[in-house]
Write a protein that holds these residues in place. Structure first.
Motif, PDB file in Angstrom:
ATOM      1  N   LEU A  68      -2.132   4.527  -0.183  1.00 13.14           N
ATOM      2  CA  LEU A  68      -0.791   4.419   0.388  1.00 13.14           C
ATOM      3  C   LEU A  68      -0.863   4.385   1.912  1.00 13.14           C
ATOM      4  O   LEU A  68      -0.185   3.579   2.558  1.00 13.14           O
ATOM      5  N   LEU A  69      -1.689   5.247   2.493  1.00  8.69           N
ATOM      6  CA  LEU A  69      -1.813   5.276   3.951  1.00  8.69           C
ATOM      7  C   LEU A  69      -2.355   3.948   4.481  1.00  8.69           C
ATOM      8  O   LEU A  69      -1.864   3.417   5.486  1.00  8.69           O
ATOM      9  N   ARG A  70      -3.349   3.410   3.806  1.00  8.31           N
ATOM     10  CA  ARG A  70      -3.885   2.120   4.238  1.00  8.31           C
ATOM     11  C   ARG A  70      -2.840   1.020   4.058  1.00  8.31           C
ATOM     12  O   ARG A  70      -2.759   0.084   4.852  1.00  8.31           O
ATOM     13  N   GLY A  71      -2.059   1.133   3.008  1.00  3.68           N
ATOM     14  CA  GLY A  71      -1.015   0.144   2.771  1.00  3.68           C
ATOM     15  C   GLY A  71       0.015   0.117   3.879  1.00  3.68           C
ATOM     16  O   GLY A  71       0.607  -0.933   4.171  1.00  3.68           O
ATOM     17  N   LEU A  72       0.247   1.261   4.521  1.00  2.00           N
ATOM     18  CA  LEU A  72       1.200   1.310   5.631  1.00  2.00           C
ATOM     19  C   LEU A  72       0.742   0.467   6.808  1.00  2.00           C
ATOM     20  O   LEU A  72       1.561   0.053   7.635  1.00  2.00           O
ATOM     21  N   ALA A  73      -0.546   0.225   6.901  1.00  2.00           N
ATOM     22  CA  ALA A  73      -1.100  -0.566   8.011  1.00  2.00           C
ATOM     23  C   ALA A  73      -1.334  -2.020   7.625  1.00  2.00           C
ATOM     24  O   ALA A  73      -1.868  -2.790   8.418  1.00  2.00           O
ATOM     25  N   SER A  74      -0.939  -2.400   6.422  1.00  2.00           N
ATOM     26  CA  SER A  74      -1.223  -3.743   5.935  1.00  2.00           C
ATOM     27  C   SER A  74      -0.442  -4.802   6.724  1.00  2.00           C
ATOM     28  O   SER A  74       0.648  -4.554   7.235  1.00  2.00           O
ATOM     29  N   ALA A  75      -0.993  -6.000   6.757  1.00  2.00           N
ATOM     30  CA  ALA A  75      -0.281  -7.127   7.375  1.00  2.00           C
ATOM     31  C   ALA A  75       0.716  -7.748   6.408  1.00  2.00           C
ATOM     32  O   ALA A  75       1.560  -8.551   6.808  1.00  2.00           O
ATOM     33  N   ASP A  76       0.634  -7.373   5.137  1.00  2.00           N
ATOM     34  CA  ASP A  76       1.511  -7.926   4.101  1.00  2.00           C
ATOM     35  C   ASP A  76       2.798  -7.093   4.007  1.00  2.00           C
ATOM     36  O   ASP A  76       2.736  -5.893   3.700  1.00  2.00           O
ATOM     37  N   PRO A  77       3.966  -7.675   4.270  1.00  2.00           N
ATOM     38  CA  PRO A  77       5.214  -6.902   4.219  1.00  2.00           C
ATOM     39  C   PRO A  77       5.456  -6.241   2.864  1.00  2.00           C
ATOM     40  O   PRO A  77       5.949  -5.114   2.804  1.00  2.00           O
TER      41      PRO A  77
END
Length: 703
Positions: A26-35
């Motif tokens: 989840l934390l890594r997902g917060l930094a994703s380039a994908d909206p």
């Protein structure tokens, strides 16, 4: 980024939905380039890691990584993460709360305290974010500083300095809101903040900023508001209709579905954002709704000024300003007592508006007002006559309900609702609120008895029998349609299996309303009376008494019911004993015991019944008045009894309680959250009963 994240023993922790080993993703997902991935991750943080504001050990472990994210300019949507950190660190337990915590709650409180300490220790990070290139970050940073930083004077200085150079309107409003938050949290700063807000509210500032300043003044320093605040705010709204502000409003919206390689999955957060985007679409200045809500909350009990402001807003040519005014009127009328004739009349005018949201909002407000909707009666009748297609609303599962305008007109007791109610009786599944609607019409609904009886006789008594029959029984009970007794008896006998107790209770109450006309049901009623200690036995006893008038035939079962282990059975028995009056004197000793029962509703019922049985008010009144203070929801029941007792002589305890209620501007049942559909009606009924009790039940008092 995320250095050391794998060294945290996430699997040993839990969040709202189980092991927290999914938190690193989840934390890594917060930094994703994908909206879409960012939305999923943020939804997971709020849904599991910070579920409904809870703080778990895994929530605490996330804090350092969240700070890494908000300080990295490469991360998109950092404003959302600032808001998340503000929520995690912003829970403030008072001393009173801490004294009442059990062991599990104490552990949660410790987590809150550690979260607040961890976020506050790093809150200096938010200073730099006040000038961030991302407007979303600048929008979130002011409140974070006001809520979390331990140097409020420094925060206020920087908020004021930033306002001079901030180009975005909504961010400017956030800076002003943060200053108001500081004034509320830190008393020594209140005067300084109020002086600054007063200057911002002066003529030199743009209209949006002036409105924001007035809203915060109402919130933190209402005495500093200008004396002509209604005229000032109305003038600002007029200006905002033509010129929302330099640079125009900025509204953050969710990414549209279907963008990118594949459509984003539906998340709760995404649904909320989509609704917000839909609500603000087409508005010239969507932020005015929030500013006006804040202003009204700050004006609090200044009901006349709030009503006058809303009346002016309802006259606006801007339909969105009228939508906001209708919704705010709902909050005002539902929470505060006052004179609302002109406001209600203006709300009624919105029923003819071409904008569906405006007409729908007006209809929703009026249906909850009952008698207070009288100034809009003609507008309601016109709306009902003009749109037969809206008489009944059908839900996907087949359930139906009356349209808002029909319901509002029926709740007024207006015969012009009769065609719509007649049509509703022909619906495949009769709307559940048809019965109460017919009851409000009273004798004017008498022509419907034939259709009611026919639908009752044809009803299938399966597992959905209550949905099919309940509205019919309610209407027949109100109209006292004794000719329907055979059909009601069929329902009583044919209720499926153990069935729905509500269905049998409704049938028994209908038979009781019919009185001697329900003689065909006597054998069935006698059999049910023998099931002592049940709700059915008590209700059947009441019906048998109404049909035959033989107290001796039902009293033994009722006295036994007073000792039932089932609290609802005891309440049902108490109510029937009370209707017997002096004939039920044998039940008085048990009623006196129930005056000490742990259930406040049962104590009130017992006190009322004891007075009805003994005719002596001195035993019952202290119990009734004590319950009045313990639970505001029993007050109507208590006031009904006091109005019949007439114990409220000058200087009596009852008179003081009643006068205190009548002089309160706050509705007795106004909760902080959502209101029920009958809250306003119930409070108005309470006021009428209080007047009646104080006026000696002359029948001439206002209602």
């Amino acid at each position: 980024m995320f250095a050391g994240i794998e060294e945290v023993d996430w699997a040993s922790m839990e969040h709202a939905y189980g092991p927290a080993d999914d938190v690193p993703a989840l934390l890594r997902g917060l930094a994703s380039a994908d909206p879409a991935e960012r939305e999923r991750a943020l939804d997971g943080m709020y849904g599991a890691v910070h579920h409904q504001g809870d703080v778990y050990p895994c929530t605490l472990a996330c804090i350092p990584f969240l700070f890494e994210l908000v300080t990295d300019p490469a991360v998109v949507d950092r404003g959302d993460l600032v808001e998340l950190l503000t929520s995690i660190g912003g829970i403030d337990l008072g001393e009173d709360d801490e004294e009442e915590l059990d062991e599990e709650e104490a552990e949660g409180a410790a987590n809150y305290a550690m979260a607040a300490a961890a976020v506050t220790a790093n809150a200096g990070v938010f200073f730099a974010l006040l000038a961030d290139e991302d407007p979303g970050v600048r929008l979130s940073a002011p409140l974070a500083l006001a809520a979390l930083h331990d140097d409020p004077a420094r925060v206020l200085t920087l908020l004021r300095a930033r306002l001079a150079s901030e180009p975005d309107d909504e961010v400017r409003f956030a800076l002003v809101e943060a200053a108001g938050r500081l004034a509320l949290r830190h008393g020594p700063l209140a005067g300084t903040v109020a002086d600054w807000l007063s200057r911002l509210a002066a003529e030199a500032s743009p209209p949006g900023l002036r409105l924001a300043a007035l809203a915060q003044l109402a919130r933190c320093a209402p005495r500093s508001l200008p004396g002509d605040v209604v005229a000032v705010v109305t003038g600002l709204l007029r200006k905002l209709r033509t010129s929302p502000g330099p640079g125009g409003p900025r509204t953050r919206t969710a990414e549209p579905p279907g963008t990118g390689a594949e459509a984003a999955p539906v998340t709760l957060l995404g649904q909320v954002r989509a609704l917000s985007a839909e609500e603000t679409a087409g508005r010239a200045a969507p932020w005015t709704a929030d500013l006006l809500r804040t202003l009204h909350a700050g004006l609090d009990d200044r009901v006349a000024e709030r009503a006058a402001l809303l009346a002016e807003q309802l006259r606006s040519p801007d339909p969105w300003q009228r939508v906001d005014a209708v919704r705010l009127s709902d909050r005002l009328i539902g929470g505060w007592r006052g004179s609302y004739e002109e406001l209600v009349r203006l709300v009624g005018e919105q029923l003819a508006a071409p904008e569906p949201k405006l007409a729908e909002a007006a209809s929703h407000l009026l249906e909850g007002l009952f008698g207070l909707a009288a100034p809009a009666a003609d507008a309601l009748a016109e709306r009902v006559a003009a749109d037969p297609g809206a008489w009944v609303r059908t839900w996907p599962d087949g359930r139906a309900q009356l349209g808002g305008a029909v319901k509002a007109l029926a709740r007024l007791g207006d015969p012009r609702a009769l065609p719509a109610l007649t049509a509703a009786l022909g619906h495949p599944l009769v709307p559940y609120d048809v019965g109460p609607g017919i009851a409000r019409l009273g004798e004017a609904a008498r022509p419907l008895t034939g259709a009611l009886r026919q639908r009752l006789d044809e009803a299938v008594l399966d597992e959905r029998a209550y949905d099919r029959v309940g509205p019919l029984l309610s209407a027949l009970t109100a109209l006292r349609t004794g000719g329907a007794a055979p059909g009601v008896l069929r329902v009583l006998r044919g209720a499926p299996g153990s069935g729905d107790e509500r269905l049998r209770t409704a049938a028994l109450r209908a038979l009781a309303a019919f009185g001697p006309a329900a003689g065909c049901a006597v054998p069935e009623l006698r059999a049910l009376v023998r099931r002592t200690g049940t709700v059915e036995a008590a209700e059947a006893a009441g019906a048998l008494w109404a049909v035959e008038g033989d107290a001796d035939a039902v009293l033994p079962a009722l006295v036994a019911g007073l000792a039932s282990r089932n609290v609802e059975a005891r309440r049902a028995a108490v109510g029937t004993v009370g209707r017997l009056g002096w004939r039920a004197a044998a039940g008085a000793p048990r009623l006196r015991e129930l005056l000490r029962d742990g259930n406040v509703w049962l104590r009130v019922d017992a006190a009322v019944a004891l007075w009805e049985v003994s005719g002596r008010a001195e035993e019952s009144v202290p119990v009734l008045l004590a319950a009045w203070g313990q639970n505001p929801h029993v007050r109507v029941r208590v006031a009904e009894c006091l109005a019949r007792m007439r114990p409220a002589g000058a200087g009596s305890d009852a008179a003081r309680v009643l006068l205190t209620e009548l002089t309160s501007v706050r509705r007795h049942n106004a909760p902080e959250g959502d209101r029920g559909s009958h809250h306003t009606y119930t409070d108005e009924k309470l006021l009428a009963l209080c007047r009646r009790a104080l006026l000696g039940n002359t029948g001439k008092e206002p209602t």
